[in-house]
Design a protein around this motif. Sequence first.
Motif, PDB file in Angstrom:
ATOM      1  N   UNK A 184      58.954 -12.020  60.122  1.00  0.00           N
ATOM      2  CA  UNK A 184      58.994 -11.111  61.320  1.00  0.00           C
ATOM      3  C   UNK A 184      57.894 -11.219  62.242  1.00  0.00           C
ATOM      4  N   UNK A 193      63.403  -2.000  62.963  1.00  0.00           N
ATOM      5  CA  UNK A 193      62.219  -2.872  63.038  1.00  0.00           C
ATOM      6  C   UNK A 193      62.300  -4.159  62.912  1.00  0.00           C
ATOM      7  N   UNK A 194      63.198  -4.381  61.781  1.00  0.00           N
ATOM      8  CA  UNK A 194      63.167  -5.897  61.397  1.00  0.00           C
ATOM      9  C   UNK A 194      63.925  -6.669  62.321  1.00  0.00           C
ATOM     10  N   UNK A 195      65.077  -6.047  63.132  1.00  0.00           N
ATOM     11  CA  UNK A 195      65.782  -6.709  63.898  1.00  0.00           C
ATOM     12  C   UNK A 195      65.241  -6.794  65.280  1.00  0.00           C
ATOM     13  N   UNK A 196      63.980  -5.994  65.447  1.00  0.00           N
ATOM     14  CA  UNK A 196      63.097  -6.127  66.783  1.00  0.00           C
ATOM     15  C   UNK A 196      63.765  -5.339  67.806  1.00  0.00           C
ATOM     16  N   UNK A 197      64.742  -4.317  67.414  1.00  0.00           N
ATOM     17  CA  UNK A 197      65.268  -3.435  68.438  1.00  0.00           C
ATOM     18  C   UNK A 197      64.519  -2.267  68.730  1.00  0.00           C
ATOM     19  N   UNK A 246      67.031 -11.754  68.325  1.00  0.00           N
ATOM     20  CA  UNK A 246      66.995 -10.492  69.386  1.00  0.00           C
ATOM     21  C   UNK A 246      65.828 -10.852  70.222  1.00  0.00           C
ATOM     22  N   UNK A 247      64.552 -11.446  69.834  1.00  0.00           N
ATOM     23  CA  UNK A 247      63.501 -11.516  70.752  1.00  0.00           C
ATOM     24  C   UNK A 247      63.955 -12.752  71.478  1.00  0.00           C
ATOM     25  N   UNK A 272      65.646  -0.999  59.699  1.00  0.00           N
ATOM     26  CA  UNK A 272      66.330  -1.830  59.937  1.00  0.00           C
ATOM     27  C   UNK A 272      66.104  -2.356  61.455  1.00  0.00           C
ATOM     28  N   UNK A 279      74.341  -7.600  64.601  1.00  0.00           N
ATOM     29  CA  UNK A 279      72.818  -7.581  64.376  1.00  0.00           C
ATOM     30  C   UNK A 279      72.178  -8.044  65.936  1.00  0.00           C
ATOM     31  N   UNK A 306      67.546 -12.493  62.043  1.00  0.00           N
ATOM     32  CA  UNK A 306      68.354 -11.952  63.240  1.00  0.00           C
ATOM     33  C   UNK A 306      67.286 -11.546  64.262  1.00  0.00           C
ATOM     34  N   UNK A 307      66.143 -10.865  63.672  1.00  0.00           N
ATOM     35  CA  UNK A 307      64.902 -10.289  64.506  1.00  0.00           C
ATOM     36  C   UNK A 307      64.459 -11.639  65.510  1.00  0.00           C
ATOM     37  N   UNK A 360      60.705  -4.464  75.692  1.00  0.00           N
ATOM     38  CA  UNK A 360      60.787  -5.002  74.500  1.00  0.00           C
ATOM     39  C   UNK A 360      59.532  -4.334  73.689  1.00  0.00           C
ATOM     40  N   UNK A 392      68.895  -6.148  56.022  1.00  0.00           N
ATOM     41  CA  UNK A 392      69.895  -6.738  57.122  1.00  0.00           C
ATOM     42  C   UNK A 392      69.076  -7.382  58.032  1.00  0.00           C
ATOM     43  N   UNK A 393      69.865  -8.844  58.378  1.00  0.00           N
ATOM     44  CA  UNK A 393      69.285  -9.625  59.138  1.00  0.00           C
ATOM     45  C   UNK A 393      68.288 -10.842  58.707  1.00  0.00           C
TER      46      UNK A 393
END
Lengths: 354, 285, 257
Positions: free
Chosen positions: A81, B248-252, A105-106, B246, A330, A101-102, B69, A157-158
């Motif tokens: 990540x 954080x993992x998805x960068x949201x 998203x970036x 979650x 996601x 998925x992270x 972001x 998840x992701x």
Amino acid sequence: MNPRTRQFYGALGVGRRAVLALALGLGALSALPAPASAQGEKVTVAVLPLSSSAPIFIAHKRGYFSQEGLNAELRSFSAAQQVPVAVTSGDADFGITGLTAGFYNLAAKGTVKIVAAQSREEPGYQLSAYLATKAAYDAGFTTPAQFKGKRVATTTAGSTFHYMFGLLAEKYGFSTKDIQMVPLQDVPKMVAAFKGGQVEGMIAPVTVARQLEAEGSARILGWVGDVTPWQLGALFTSPETIRTRRATVEKFVRAYQRGAADYNNAFNVKDTTGQPGKGPGYDELLAIIAEATKQKPELVAVSLPFIDPQGRLLVDDVVRQTKFWQAEGQVDKALDPLSTVDLSFVNGHLLTQK
Amino acid sequence: MPDTTEAPRPMTRPAPQPAAQAPASASRPVRFRGGGFVAEPRRWAALLAFVIAIAAWEASGRLRLVSPLFLPPPSAILLALQGLVADGSLARNLAASLMRIGVGWTLGTAAGVLVGFAMGIWSIARAIGLPAVSALFPIPKIALLPLFILWLGIGEASKFATIGLGVFFPTVIATYSAVDGVPRNLIRMGQSFNMPWLDVLRKVVLPGAMPGILAGFRISASIALILVVSAEMIGADYGIGAFVLNAGNLMLTDQLLAGVLVLSLLGLAIGTALSLLEKTLLKWR
Amino acid sequence: MELFVRGLSHRYGDLLVLDSIDLDVREGEILVVIGPSGCGKSTLLGILGGIVPHGGEAVRIAGEPPPGCLNPVSFVFQDFSLLPWRSVEDNVGLVLEHQRMPTGERRERVEDCLRRMGLLEFRKALPKQLSGGMRQRVGIARALATRPAILLLDEPLSALDAQTRDLLMEDFLDLWKRDRTTAVYVTHNLNEALRLADRVVVLTRRPGRIRDIVKVGLPREDRAGAAGQAFLAEVHDRLWELIKAEARIADREIVDA
């Protein structure tokens, strides 16, 4: 100044890095040894110390970057990540790691773009294993198709594990909702839940899978590469870098491709009987990877992934990944799958073999 | 100074000067030179600083000085929060986390108070307990998560254990110190009036230790909030901690900060509740 | 009731604090113990009241407790030792709560003691709301609530200012006249000793030995007048001579230590 403090002060520098480092609590970084020649244009590369980034290590050690006029500095991170985050924050010009998925998203925020392939799941290559617990296996859980309705351990998840279950579900005509995925954050906790019988199965990296099987607590049901080949990882940079330093990216990808070619010449060869053999530079490259990953050469040798010799991507899988994450909720639905890649740096990208 | 109170010579005092008339021309007024170094309430200052900080934050996002972001502006965080409220996931996550915090904290605190009391009262318990606490307290509970999974599984029990164990040690230390700090003369007083042992404990030691125990609660409640994130690393579908992880993992990042905001509001609420409890229980202070 | 002390010695570790004390406390008297700081006065009192551990059987008690007595030997402490979380009446009631008695009687006893100490209107107050003098009144009321046969007072007035001390001393005497409870009163204040004592025990500096026992041969009610004052002045000088030298040496020892 040691590398750690240098990076620390770097992070204190004004602007986005500091904000990000504070806001997201970036993990500790550590730089790999400096290249033989410290001349040329400086580029930093965020990597995980894993065999799947071998072409980078090879190109670095063999001086392919400096031959392109690049002074490449490798920065090692501890979690996948963090790698695209480092590229996003400007701490690294390039990043190379598994796709999650992270990452997408970036990409949706326009901070990263894929330029070449890293490792992929390929038939005949044992990278990730489908595992069943001994008890579940004895109760009849013997094929990957039977993951439907099972309780499995994943990181988050992701994650790539999540996607691999998605591919599996698609292949055997069920949905990810038919698999009860238990998020446990990291592999050690997954192993703990697996050993404790809290889950019936999981997908695990080859080293973990082999060890669990040797202990007798797991049975390997198959390999992801054989069942659902896919583009596991990629080399990426920021759209900003592509726009302003296109020549640099081209040079970097060329050096990377030389490393990938060396890798394949040494490791991806079959002898006359069809068994894996040793190509030119086998021992030297193994030593390079062992040093970069801080693992024993014997261990590295049995867990080498497939990496395309020219860094060609499975383009359709990258598109499929984006769509999968969007379907799973996601990743932002507004993301155009093709906007995540720039196919102009590598010739002859591929499609998944059907 | 001749004209202070010297009792044997009252007659030598000079006649008092007329009050309104200033003395010799060389005199000057005494200036006030104290002041400062006093904590005075300035509520508006905190509020103003807060408002300015939020406004600057929002502006930096609106003016594109900082990428949303990297640091989502407050409006984006509130929007994310609103989304969580609207689809009911906030309530679901909050309920799951509160249940874990409630059960884990209660178990850990109850055990901690009992052990701390034992250590405060009995020398033998103290001799065993003090080194044990010193040895076990610093162990990061997160490092034990794989063990908790093996022992207790991935259900609620291991989550309760994570929070409970994290809360247990600080409570032991707070309770032990509090009991130890009850003035011995009060205990002797009770004994000198033939109070039974249990009465001394109930009526002297327990209320005497209450301020220290409640101060311990304040710390352990914060620890419970911190550990709910760790606890929800273990196979949690719902919970504020799981939500934050979650995101954080998805960068949201906007969702991430919305979750963090909920956690800190939760901390504020618990702190306020404890202040109220202190006010009622410790009126005598 | 009476107390007998025979050959009492006491150590804190290697430190001898009391050495071969022989003492009788007689029915109905006020026995004042004085001596320089650190001579073991309070330790002696603690041993008499059974709250300082003492292995031997050097202290004995004799006689029948008065009717209604719940705690034959009761303390009044220098620091009052009130529970800060209990109101005045609950502090007094504390020492009755574990006794078997009807609630009404308990309440009556508490009320009676409060009334006698002039505390009735402050019954709901917390200790922190009271002056030092009022707090010690609560301490005395609490001791009286058990109807003790022997009162042990450990420098009860030394935490108070001079005026409060005099006032409280008078009130205590008025109170004492009614029951004439046997009392051992430890102090370092000669005036208190002269005003209250039937006999004054003078202890030496550490280790505490009995230097002398001085009888104040004048009824307490006669001590206030001019003639009484003259008489007391003589006793005062005698006591002062006895403790002056001791106090001086003890003072130096504290500096040295």
